[in-house]
Design a protein around this motif. Sequence first.
Motif, PDB file in Angstrom:
ATOM      1  N   GLY A 148     -11.220  67.921 -25.671  1.00  0.00           N
ATOM      2  CA  GLY A 148     -10.534  68.929 -24.881  1.00  0.00           C
ATOM      3  C   GLY A 148     -10.864  68.939 -23.401  1.00  0.00           C
ATOM      4  O   GLY A 148     -10.516  69.885 -22.695  1.00  0.00           O
ATOM      5  N   TYR A 149     -11.528  67.892 -22.906  1.00  0.00           N
ATOM      6  CA  TYR A 149     -11.882  67.853 -21.485  1.00  0.00           C
ATOM      7  C   TYR A 149     -10.630  67.832 -20.608  1.00  0.00           C
ATOM      8  O   TYR A 149     -10.621  68.383 -19.501  1.00  0.00           O
ATOM      9  N   TYR A 150      -9.549  67.230 -21.091  1.00  0.00           N
ATOM     10  CA  TYR A 150      -8.326  67.116 -20.297  1.00  0.00           C
ATOM     11  C   TYR A 150      -7.320  68.229 -20.589  1.00  0.00           C
ATOM     12  O   TYR A 150      -6.202  68.203 -20.066  1.00  0.00           O
ATOM     13  N   GLU A 151      -7.697  69.182 -21.416  1.00  0.00           N
ATOM     14  CA  GLU A 151      -6.797  70.300 -21.694  1.00  0.00           C
ATOM     15  C   GLU A 151      -6.718  71.227 -20.476  1.00  0.00           C
ATOM     16  O   GLU A 151      -7.582  71.222 -19.594  1.00  0.00           O
ATOM     17  N   ILE A 152      -5.657  72.039 -20.410  1.00  0.00           N
ATOM     18  CA  ILE A 152      -5.491  73.042 -19.356  1.00  0.00           C
ATOM     19  C   ILE A 152      -5.368  74.411 -20.039  1.00  0.00           C
ATOM     20  O   ILE A 152      -4.369  74.687 -20.699  1.00  0.00           O
ATOM     21  N   PRO A 153      -6.383  75.287 -19.889  1.00  0.00           N
ATOM     22  CA  PRO A 153      -7.654  75.038 -19.199  1.00  0.00           C
ATOM     23  C   PRO A 153      -8.563  74.145 -20.034  1.00  0.00           C
ATOM     24  O   PRO A 153      -8.356  73.995 -21.240  1.00  0.00           O
ATOM     25  N   ARG A 154      -9.582  73.563 -19.401  1.00  0.00           N
ATOM     26  CA  ARG A 154     -10.491  72.678 -20.095  1.00  0.00           C
ATOM     27  C   ARG A 154     -11.280  73.426 -21.156  1.00  0.00           C
ATOM     28  O   ARG A 154     -11.684  74.561 -20.959  1.00  0.00           O
ATOM     29  N   GLU A 155     -11.501  72.726 -22.275  1.00  0.00           N
ATOM     30  CA  GLU A 155     -12.277  73.310 -23.362  1.00  0.00           C
ATOM     31  C   GLU A 155     -13.764  73.023 -23.223  1.00  0.00           C
ATOM     32  O   GLU A 155     -14.571  73.572 -23.983  1.00  0.00           O
ATOM     33  N   LEU A 156     -14.140  72.141 -22.304  1.00  0.00           N
ATOM     34  CA  LEU A 156     -15.544  71.924 -21.959  1.00  0.00           C
ATOM     35  C   LEU A 156     -15.606  71.388 -20.538  1.00  0.00           C
ATOM     36  O   LEU A 156     -14.673  70.745 -20.051  1.00  0.00           O
ATOM     37  N   THR A 157     -16.679  71.700 -19.847  1.00  0.00           N
ATOM     38  CA  THR A 157     -16.851  71.287 -18.463  1.00  0.00           C
ATOM     39  C   THR A 157     -17.375  69.855 -18.395  1.00  0.00           C
ATOM     40  O   THR A 157     -17.779  69.275 -19.406  1.00  0.00           O
ATOM     41  N   LEU A 158     -17.373  69.306 -17.186  1.00  0.00           N
ATOM     42  CA  LEU A 158     -17.918  67.969 -16.996  1.00  0.00           C
ATOM     43  C   LEU A 158     -19.392  67.932 -17.396  1.00  0.00           C
ATOM     44  O   LEU A 158     -19.857  66.978 -18.025  1.00  0.00           O
ATOM     45  N   GLY A 159     -20.127  69.000 -17.044  1.00  0.00           N
ATOM     46  CA  GLY A 159     -21.532  69.049 -17.408  1.00  0.00           C
ATOM     47  C   GLY A 159     -21.740  69.077 -18.914  1.00  0.00           C
ATOM     48  O   GLY A 159     -22.642  68.415 -19.438  1.00  0.00           O
ATOM     49  N   GLU A 160     -20.918  69.847 -19.618  1.00  0.00           N
ATOM     50  CA  GLU A 160     -21.018  69.912 -21.078  1.00  0.00           C
ATOM     51  C   GLU A 160     -20.648  68.573 -21.706  1.00  0.00           C
ATOM     52  O   GLU A 160     -21.282  68.133 -22.669  1.00  0.00           O
TER      53      GLU A 160
END
Length: 228
Positions: A171-183
Amino acid sequence: MGTIAELSVPTTEFALCETLAAVPDAELEVERVAAHGERALVPFVWVRTSEFERFEAALGDDSSVGEFECVSTLETERLYRMDWVGSTRLLVHAVLEADSTVLSATGSDDHWQLRLLFPDHDALSTVHDHCRAADIEFEITSIYELEGQRHRRYGLTARQHRTLIEGVERGYYEIPRELTLGEFAERLDVSHQALSERLRRGHRNLIESGLIAGREPSGFEEIDRDGS
């Protein structure tokens, strides 16, 4: 119609043979290469290894390398600028002279995997004949046309391919993201910066291979002798 060929070249026939023999766990990924006429090649190479001190010591003794410089340091990989000299240039200049380019190049202790884009089959045949005449050994593992081709990993390295797929699945590319870059980085057990760089290079390879392949050579670029 553009033609893509994937080649497996023994490390003994290409660059960094001595370095990779001394540090067999090293994994190399070419970022960009500039060609200084007939004199030398200047690649920027991402290196992953657990023995960077040993790797740099081996570079200093490698006959295929002139000068080198570490230009970026991440948690698990470093980016080096190198001067490739000697017989390595024969294969690469054969590609350049055929108006072709390298979409990706990765190296390990026993072989380099090159993904080359040729303007047509005749250009591929020219490079093949040139290398055979120069006794450069390699194996063509795949040939396919740009039109209707399957692209397999779309110019991505295996690591980039896995990361982008996992980004979609998590889900990193979902809008809104389901997890952050750090996660996302924490899940992959890499640093925030390392993941950001990997994604950036993967996105660039996708664009070059999927959108602009065949228009402008991008893996290798000719530069003037003054370095501009």
